[in-house]
Design a protein around this motif. Structure first.
Motif, PDB file in Angstrom:
ATOM      1  N   GLY A  48       0.808  -1.306   0.001  1.00 40.79           N
ATOM      2  CA  GLY A  48       0.129  -0.097  -0.159  1.00 40.79           C
ATOM      3  C   GLY A  48       0.751   1.578   0.197  1.00 40.79           C
ATOM      4  O   GLY A  48       1.487   1.187   0.104  1.00 40.79           O
ATOM      5  N   PRO A  49       0.416   2.483  -0.217  1.00 40.17           N
ATOM      6  CA  PRO A  49       1.289   3.755  -0.304  1.00 40.17           C
ATOM      7  C   PRO A  49       1.249   4.434   1.469  1.00 40.17           C
ATOM      8  O   PRO A  49       0.316   3.673   2.435  1.00 40.17           O
ATOM      9  CB  PRO A  49      -0.388   4.944  -1.011  1.00 40.17           C
ATOM     10  CG  PRO A  49      -1.217   4.135  -0.210  1.00 40.17           C
ATOM     11  CD  PRO A  49      -1.255   2.536  -0.335  1.00 40.17           C
ATOM     12  N   LYS A  50       3.054   4.604   1.151  1.00 40.34           N
ATOM     13  CA  LYS A  50       2.543   4.919   2.620  1.00 40.34           C
ATOM     14  C   LYS A  50       2.233   6.027   3.026  1.00 40.34           C
ATOM     15  O   LYS A  50       1.321   7.648   2.022  1.00 40.34           O
ATOM     16  CB  LYS A  50       4.570   5.507   2.880  1.00 40.34           C
ATOM     17  CG  LYS A  50       5.571   4.244   2.484  1.00 40.34           C
ATOM     18  CD  LYS A  50       6.705   4.465   2.832  1.00 40.34           C
ATOM     19  CE  LYS A  50       7.676   3.628   2.349  1.00 40.34           C
ATOM     20  NZ  LYS A  50       7.878   3.086   3.221  1.00 40.34           N
ATOM     21  N   VAL A  51       2.183   5.877   4.462  1.00 43.52           N
ATOM     22  CA  VAL A  51       0.672   7.852   4.434  1.00 43.52           C
ATOM     23  C   VAL A  51       1.746   8.807   5.626  1.00 43.52           C
ATOM     24  O   VAL A  51       2.735   8.106   5.842  1.00 43.52           O
ATOM     25  CB  VAL A  51      -0.184   6.722   5.662  1.00 43.52           C
ATOM     26  CG1 VAL A  51      -1.202   7.654   6.224  1.00 43.52           C
ATOM     27  CG2 VAL A  51      -1.057   5.688   5.008  1.00 43.52           C
ATOM     28  N   LYS A  52       1.053   9.510   4.554  1.00 43.61           N
ATOM     29  CA  LYS A  52       1.744  11.031   5.201  1.00 43.61           C
ATOM     30  C   LYS A  52       1.389  11.511   6.396  1.00 43.61           C
ATOM     31  O   LYS A  52       0.067  11.881   6.039  1.00 43.61           O
ATOM     32  CB  LYS A  52       2.297  11.944   4.049  1.00 43.61           C
ATOM     33  CG  LYS A  52       2.882  11.190   2.817  1.00 43.61           C
ATOM     34  CD  LYS A  52       3.501  12.566   2.598  1.00 43.61           C
ATOM     35  CE  LYS A  52       4.356  12.184   1.092  1.00 43.61           C
ATOM     36  NZ  LYS A  52       4.688  12.786  -0.355  1.00 43.61           N
ATOM     37  N   ALA A  53       2.113  11.943   7.531  1.00 42.67           N
ATOM     38  CA  ALA A  53       1.745  12.683   8.574  1.00 42.67           C
ATOM     39  C   ALA A  53       1.868  13.782   8.066  1.00 42.67           C
ATOM     40  O   ALA A  53       1.953  14.537   7.652  1.00 42.67           O
ATOM     41  CB  ALA A  53       2.392  11.924   9.992  1.00 42.67           C
ATOM     42  N   GLU A  54       0.263  14.452   9.046  1.00 39.35           N
ATOM     43  CA  GLU A  54       0.207  15.864   8.411  1.00 39.35           C
ATOM     44  C   GLU A  54       0.487  17.022   9.913  1.00 39.35           C
ATOM     45  O   GLU A  54       0.531  16.052  10.784  1.00 39.35           O
ATOM     46  CB  GLU A  54      -1.201  15.986   9.062  1.00 39.35           C
ATOM     47  CG  GLU A  54      -2.158  17.666   8.681  1.00 39.35           C
ATOM     48  CD  GLU A  54      -3.545  17.388   8.837  1.00 39.35           C
ATOM     49  OE1 GLU A  54      -4.147  18.824   8.737  1.00 39.35           O
ATOM     50  OE2 GLU A  54      -4.163  16.816   8.744  1.00 39.35           O
ATOM     51  N   LYS A  55       0.954  17.712   9.542  1.00 43.71           N
ATOM     52  CA  LYS A  55       2.228  18.900  10.658  1.00 43.71           C
ATOM     53  C   LYS A  55       1.031  19.253  10.848  1.00 43.71           C
ATOM     54  O   LYS A  55       0.200  20.180  10.176  1.00 43.71           O
ATOM     55  CB  LYS A  55       2.697  19.175  10.560  1.00 43.71           C
ATOM     56  CG  LYS A  55       4.389  18.480  10.471  1.00 43.71           C
ATOM     57  CD  LYS A  55       5.888  19.463   9.909  1.00 43.71           C
ATOM     58  CE  LYS A  55       6.228  18.380  10.111  1.00 43.71           C
ATOM     59  NZ  LYS A  55       7.865  18.939  10.956  1.00 43.71           N
ATOM     60  N   LEU A  56       0.086  19.621  12.546  1.00 37.18           N
ATOM     61  CA  LEU A  56      -0.513  20.237  13.078  1.00 37.18           C
ATOM     62  C   LEU A  56       0.626  21.564  13.398  1.00 37.18           C
ATOM     63  O   LEU A  56       1.643  21.120  15.110  1.00 37.18           O
ATOM     64  CB  LEU A  56      -1.296  19.823  13.816  1.00 37.18           C
ATOM     65  CG  LEU A  56      -2.276  18.408  13.290  1.00 37.18           C
ATOM     66  CD1 LEU A  56      -3.321  17.256  14.190  1.00 37.18           C
ATOM     67  CD2 LEU A  56      -2.828  18.837  12.077  1.00 37.18           C
ATOM     68  N   ASP A  57       0.347  22.983  13.634  1.00 40.98           N
ATOM     69  CA  ASP A  57       0.557  23.467  14.805  1.00 40.98           C
ATOM     70  C   ASP A  57      -0.316  23.476  16.182  1.00 40.98           C
ATOM     71  O   ASP A  57      -0.697  22.766  16.248  1.00 40.98           O
ATOM     72  CB  ASP A  57       0.269  24.981  13.928  1.00 40.98           C
ATOM     73  CG  ASP A  57      -0.928  25.418  13.813  1.00 40.98           C
ATOM     74  OD1 ASP A  57      -2.073  24.402  13.939  1.00 40.98           O
ATOM     75  OD2 ASP A  57      -0.496  26.660  14.151  1.00 40.98           O
ATOM     76  N   LYS A  58       1.164  23.613  17.232  1.00 42.09           N
ATOM     77  CA  LYS A  58       0.478  24.134  18.832  1.00 42.09           C
ATOM     78  C   LYS A  58      -0.987  24.702  18.302  1.00 42.09           C
ATOM     79  O   LYS A  58      -1.779  24.031  19.608  1.00 42.09           O
ATOM     80  CB  LYS A  58       1.341  24.681  19.185  1.00 42.09           C
ATOM     81  CG  LYS A  58       1.191  24.749  20.892  1.00 42.09           C
ATOM     82  CD  LYS A  58       1.884  25.264  21.925  1.00 42.09           C
ATOM     83  CE  LYS A  58       1.627  25.568  23.071  1.00 42.09           C
ATOM     84  NZ  LYS A  58       3.256  26.342  23.819  1.00 42.09           N
ATOM     85  N   GLU A  59      -1.608  25.713  18.380  1.00 40.66           N
ATOM     86  CA  GLU A  59      -2.713  25.898  18.149  1.00 40.66           C
ATOM     87  C   GLU A  59      -3.465  25.117  18.449  1.00 40.66           C
ATOM     88  O   GLU A  59      -4.859  24.881  18.474  1.00 40.66           O
ATOM     89  CB  GLU A  59      -2.633  27.039  17.639  1.00 40.66           C
ATOM     90  CG  GLU A  59      -2.474  28.415  18.049  1.00 40.66           C
ATOM     91  CD  GLU A  59      -0.848  28.185  17.652  1.00 40.66           C
ATOM     92  OE1 GLU A  59      -0.401  28.112  15.997  1.00 40.66           O
ATOM     93  OE2 GLU A  59       0.145  28.996  18.916  1.00 40.66           O
ATOM     94  N   LYS A  60      -3.703  24.591  17.377  1.00 42.72           N
ATOM     95  CA  LYS A  60      -4.059  23.788  16.277  1.00 42.72           C
ATOM     96  C   LYS A  60      -4.710  22.199  16.743  1.00 42.72           C
ATOM     97  O   LYS A  60      -6.128  22.035  17.498  1.00 42.72           O
ATOM     98  CB  LYS A  60      -4.041  22.801  14.359  1.00 42.72           C
ATOM     99  CG  LYS A  60      -4.744  22.139  14.145  1.00 42.72           C
ATOM    100  CD  LYS A  60      -6.892  22.591  13.636  1.00 42.72           C
ATOM    101  CE  LYS A  60      -7.123  21.282  12.923  1.00 42.72           C
ATOM    102  NZ  LYS A  60      -8.625  21.226  13.330  1.00 42.72           N
ATOM    103  N   ILE A  61      -3.568  22.064  17.328  1.00 41.37           N
ATOM    104  CA  ILE A  61      -3.984  20.722  18.997  1.00 41.37           C
ATOM    105  C   ILE A  61      -4.442  20.612  20.007  1.00 41.37           C
ATOM    106  O   ILE A  61      -5.584  20.165  20.250  1.00 41.37           O
ATOM    107  CB  ILE A  61      -2.071  20.054  19.288  1.00 41.37           C
ATOM    108  CG1 ILE A  61      -1.877  19.571  17.744  1.00 41.37           C
ATOM    109  CG2 ILE A  61      -2.559  19.882  20.492  1.00 41.37           C
ATOM    110  CD1 ILE A  61      -0.425  19.532  17.852  1.00 41.37           C
ATOM    111  N   LEU A  62      -4.092  22.425  20.306  1.00 39.71           N
ATOM    112  CA  LEU A  62      -4.748  22.994  21.038  1.00 39.71           C
ATOM    113  C   LEU A  62      -6.783  23.101  21.205  1.00 39.71           C
ATOM    114  O   LEU A  62      -6.808  23.065  22.507  1.00 39.71           O
ATOM    115  CB  LEU A  62      -4.156  24.370  22.030  1.00 39.71           C
ATOM    116  CG  LEU A  62      -3.079  23.663  23.017  1.00 39.71           C
ATOM    117  CD1 LEU A  62      -2.094  24.895  23.113  1.00 39.71           C
ATOM    118  CD2 LEU A  62      -3.072  23.158  23.974  1.00 39.71           C
TER     119      LEU A  62
END
Length: 79
Positions: free
Chosen positions: A50-64
């Motif tokens: 299968g294709p490799k899954v790329k992780a999405e980078k999230l900024d600190k504000e989005k996570i909080l």
């Protein structure tokens, strides 16, 4: 030999073993392929792994923000 080098060699050896096992499986499946259903090994390998899954980078504000939404939803269910 450095630990990093040893780890890389072990990972490469394991990947090669996995690819060899997949190739043996491909040879078994190859016997049942006709011109209409033929798949080359590279396509077969892509389908198997299968294709490799790329992780999405999230900024600190989005996570909080997401954490706060989850917390609020959890508190509403607890009432």
């Amino acid at each position: 030999m450095r630990l990093k080098t040893q780890t890389k060699l072990l990972i490469d050896a394991n990947n090669k073993d996995v690819e060899d096992m997949l190739y043996k499986q491909y040879l078994v499946d190859y016997r049942n392929m006709d011109a209409e259903h033929f798949t080359n090994f590279e396509d077969y390998k892509l389908k198997a792994f299968g294709p490799k899954v790329k992780a999405e980078k999230l900024d600190k504000e989005k996570i909080l923000s997401d954490a706060e939404k989850i917390k609020m939803a959890d508190q509403k269910e607890g009432k």
